[in-house]
Design a protein around this motif. Sequence first.
Motif, PDB file in Angstrom:
ATOM      1  N   LEU A 185       5.992  -6.730  -3.746  1.00 16.47           N
ATOM      2  CA  LEU A 185       5.187  -7.947  -3.779  1.00 16.47           C
ATOM      3  C   LEU A 185       5.487  -8.818  -2.565  1.00 16.47           C
ATOM      4  CD1 LEU A 185       3.260  -9.914  -5.000  1.00 16.47           C
ATOM      5  CD2 LEU A 185       4.978 -10.544  -6.705  1.00 16.47           C
ATOM      6  N   TYR A 201       3.468  -7.914   0.490  1.00 12.72           N
ATOM      7  CA  TYR A 201       2.110  -8.454   0.544  1.00 12.72           C
ATOM      8  C   TYR A 201       2.128  -9.948   0.861  1.00 12.72           C
ATOM      9  CZ  TYR A 201       0.814  -3.990  -1.454  1.00 12.72           C
ATOM     10  OH  TYR A 201       0.649  -2.644  -1.674  1.00 12.72           O
ATOM     11  N   ARG A 231      -4.211   6.327   7.933  1.00  9.84           N
ATOM     12  CA  ARG A 231      -4.694   5.007   7.519  1.00  9.84           C
ATOM     13  C   ARG A 231      -5.189   5.034   6.079  1.00  9.84           C
ATOM     14  NH1 ARG A 231      -7.724   0.022   9.370  1.00  9.84           N
ATOM     15  NH2 ARG A 231      -6.771   0.140  11.417  1.00  9.84           N
ATOM     16  N   SER A 232      -5.830   6.121   5.704  1.00  8.57           N
ATOM     17  CA  SER A 232      -6.314   6.233   4.337  1.00  8.57           C
ATOM     18  C   SER A 232      -5.157   6.278   3.349  1.00  8.57           C
ATOM     19  CB  SER A 232      -7.174   7.488   4.184  1.00  8.57           C
ATOM     20  OG  SER A 232      -8.330   7.403   4.990  1.00  8.57           O
ATOM     21  N   ALA A 285      -3.865   2.840   2.957  1.00  8.75           N
ATOM     22  CA  ALA A 285      -4.832   1.990   2.264  1.00  8.75           C
ATOM     23  C   ALA A 285      -4.852   2.290   0.770  1.00  8.75           C
ATOM     24  CB  ALA A 285      -6.225   2.186   2.865  1.00  8.75           C
ATOM     25  N   VAL A 286      -4.881   3.564   0.417  1.00 11.37           N
ATOM     26  CA  VAL A 286      -4.977   3.934  -0.996  1.00 11.37           C
ATOM     27  C   VAL A 286      -3.709   3.533  -1.744  1.00 11.37           C
ATOM     28  CG1 VAL A 286      -5.090   5.879  -2.583  1.00 11.37           C
ATOM     29  CG2 VAL A 286      -6.629   5.775  -0.617  1.00 11.37           C
ATOM     30  N   ASP A 334      -1.654   1.155  -0.881  1.00 15.78           N
ATOM     31  CA  ASP A 334      -1.690  -0.305  -0.972  1.00 15.78           C
ATOM     32  C   ASP A 334      -2.590  -0.763  -2.116  1.00 15.78           C
ATOM     33  OD1 ASP A 334       0.078  -1.172   0.892  1.00 15.78           O
ATOM     34  OD2 ASP A 334      -1.379  -1.699   2.429  1.00 15.78           O
ATOM     35  N   GLY A 335      -3.768  -0.203  -2.164  1.00 13.80           N
ATOM     36  CA  GLY A 335      -4.727  -0.640  -3.174  1.00 13.80           C
ATOM     37  C   GLY A 335      -4.239  -0.415  -4.587  1.00 13.80           C
ATOM     38  N   PHE A 336      -3.744   0.774  -4.860  1.00 12.55           N
ATOM     39  CA  PHE A 336      -3.248   1.053  -6.204  1.00 12.55           C
ATOM     40  C   PHE A 336      -1.981   0.257  -6.518  1.00 12.55           C
ATOM     41  CE2 PHE A 336      -5.860   5.007  -5.979  1.00 12.55           C
ATOM     42  CZ  PHE A 336      -6.563   4.820  -7.151  1.00 12.55           C
ATOM     43  N   LEU A 368      -1.235  -2.730  -5.392  1.00 11.68           N
ATOM     44  CA  LEU A 368      -1.623  -4.112  -5.659  1.00 11.68           C
ATOM     45  C   LEU A 368      -2.149  -4.249  -7.090  1.00 11.68           C
ATOM     46  CD1 LEU A 368      -1.411  -6.617  -3.999  1.00 11.68           C
ATOM     47  CD2 LEU A 368      -3.634  -6.138  -2.980  1.00 11.68           C
ATOM     48  N   ALA A 369      -2.985  -3.319  -7.482  1.00 12.33           N
ATOM     49  CA  ALA A 369      -3.519  -3.364  -8.848  1.00 12.33           C
ATOM     50  C   ALA A 369      -2.397  -3.208  -9.868  1.00 12.33           C
ATOM     51  CB  ALA A 369      -4.558  -2.262  -9.029  1.00 12.33           C
ATOM     52  N   LEU A 386       0.716  -4.091  -9.465  1.00 13.46           N
ATOM     53  CA  LEU A 386       1.462  -5.350  -9.514  1.00 13.46           C
ATOM     54  C   LEU A 386       0.775  -6.340 -10.446  1.00 13.46           C
ATOM     55  CD1 LEU A 386       2.428  -5.866  -5.756  1.00 13.46           C
ATOM     56  CD2 LEU A 386       3.994  -5.475  -7.657  1.00 13.46           C
ATOM     57  N   ALA A 405      -9.364  -0.206  -5.540  1.00 13.74           N
ATOM     58  CA  ALA A 405      -8.122   0.035  -4.802  1.00 13.74           C
ATOM     59  C   ALA A 405      -8.415   0.411  -3.355  1.00 13.74           C
ATOM     60  CB  ALA A 405      -7.309   1.135  -5.496  1.00 13.74           C
ATOM     61  N   PHE A 434      -8.314  -0.792   2.443  1.00 12.01           N
ATOM     62  CA  PHE A 434      -8.914  -0.813   3.775  1.00 12.01           C
ATOM     63  C   PHE A 434      -9.172  -2.251   4.235  1.00 12.01           C
ATOM     64  CE2 PHE A 434     -10.070   3.704   2.960  1.00 12.01           C
ATOM     65  CZ  PHE A 434      -9.526   4.230   4.107  1.00 12.01           C
TER      66      PHE A 434
END
Lengths: 210, 210
Positions: free
Chosen positions: A105, A108, A159-160, A163-164, A166-168, A170-171, A173, B163, B168
């Motif tokens: 956390l 971010y 990069r993908s 990104a993936v 990071d996205g998962f 964050l969700a 968290l 996500a 991205f």
Amino acid sequence: MNRLPVAERREQLIEAALAVASRDGIDAATVRAVAAEAGVSLGVVHYCFQDKDELLRAMAHAITSANLERSLGELPAEAEDVESVIEGVLEALWAGIRDSRGPQLLSYELTTSSLRHSELNQVAIEQYRGQWAAAEQVLDLVERSAHVSWSMPRGAIARSIVAVIDGFSLAWLVDGDSEAARNGLQGFGRYLATIAVPAPIEADAAASLA
Amino acid sequence: MNRLPVAERREQLIEAALAVASRDGIDAATVRAVAAEAGVSLGVVHYCFQDKDELLRAMAHAITSANLERSLGELPAEAEDVESVIEGVLEALWAGIRDSRGPQLLSYELTTSSLRHSELNQVAIEQYRGQWAAAEQVLDLVERSAHVSWSMPRGAIARSIVAVIDGFSLAWLVDGDSEAARNGLQGFGRYLATIAVPAPIEADAAASLA
DNA sequence: GGTTGTCCTGGTCGATTGTCCAAGTCAAGT
DNA sequence: ACTTGACTTGGACAATCGACCAGGACAACC
């Protein structure tokens, strides 16, 4: 209070800042809170760092390095089929995140702070450059373990991956659903397997065939 | 200063808070800065809101609603093949983000703040519930436009959409590479197309065949 | 043992913050 | 015209922040 050379005291303060910020958030990492966490008096912080921003930058650099080591530290490298290798790698990366909620956390928080405050301008981009480089090293590992190359530019895949994850993350968290994060990353792993192609015969591979 | 009923004044202050926070970050949205942005004096804010947290919660609710409307507002619905429909939808979602950098960054600031401060506890989860619901509506649109269903649970796909877009977007906020974000999302779109399966004949489809 | 330089202490300062309040202003109703 | 109630004003307050400083403590070296 033990007397320490300024270099060691700096490291101690950086760790204290990391502890406070991971536990209570970046806004809680005040000069006073860091000094208290380290068990030193207020003036020490400004004796070791020019100002608070320098301390925060040092802390950001520390967490970036720690994330990098953690990412590349315990990657499984058993040679199996592509899908299994990728799944194992992603699982290892995810486990590292799941077991360090506070620092994750904080990462971010550092990113958004860096994008707002010019004093921390370089923090976010360095963070991401490190992660992208780590992701490329992960791709190296998969290539060597499963003898594949990729049908897309490596930079784009790296990069993908970042990104993936990071996205998962964050969700996760937000709602704490570890299972959903795991499943999502597994799905991404299956996709990665589809863009892996059998590696052409190269020098070392040819030698092993002879 | 015009005199306004408290309800309208609240809305004005929420918009002012949104403007300040989008432009200068959530930490810059002090009571004084918001009052100045709205052109009212300091006391008005506490006349309209119990405390600062109530204002921030109202602001978060406003940006969540705005994001939701923006996401579902201008989705293209031309019936083509699955891949084109998905690509168009993702392109529209991405365009909405690319054109609102400040609010997008503010969304991530709100998420992390919510996870740290108990007064904003519900903000992040409501934000994500909204986004997941919006993603499911996007799936609905794709289903109807391209006459497909999905080989994975809809909830899992919706979570993946959010996500991936989050991941991205965050990277784009850091390094500003719009092209990379576009390409990454296009790759994700191609993946989504692979987990779409032709829809079974249903009542309305059967009717159109008769 | 005295000196020098490094390291530490704890107080103080000005700036900024959220919150509160007494007083003022204005429109609507009687 | 006068009262009532809603809305506004701007100052004051305590708390907290980063920064700064004068001096004390300690170890190393001559």
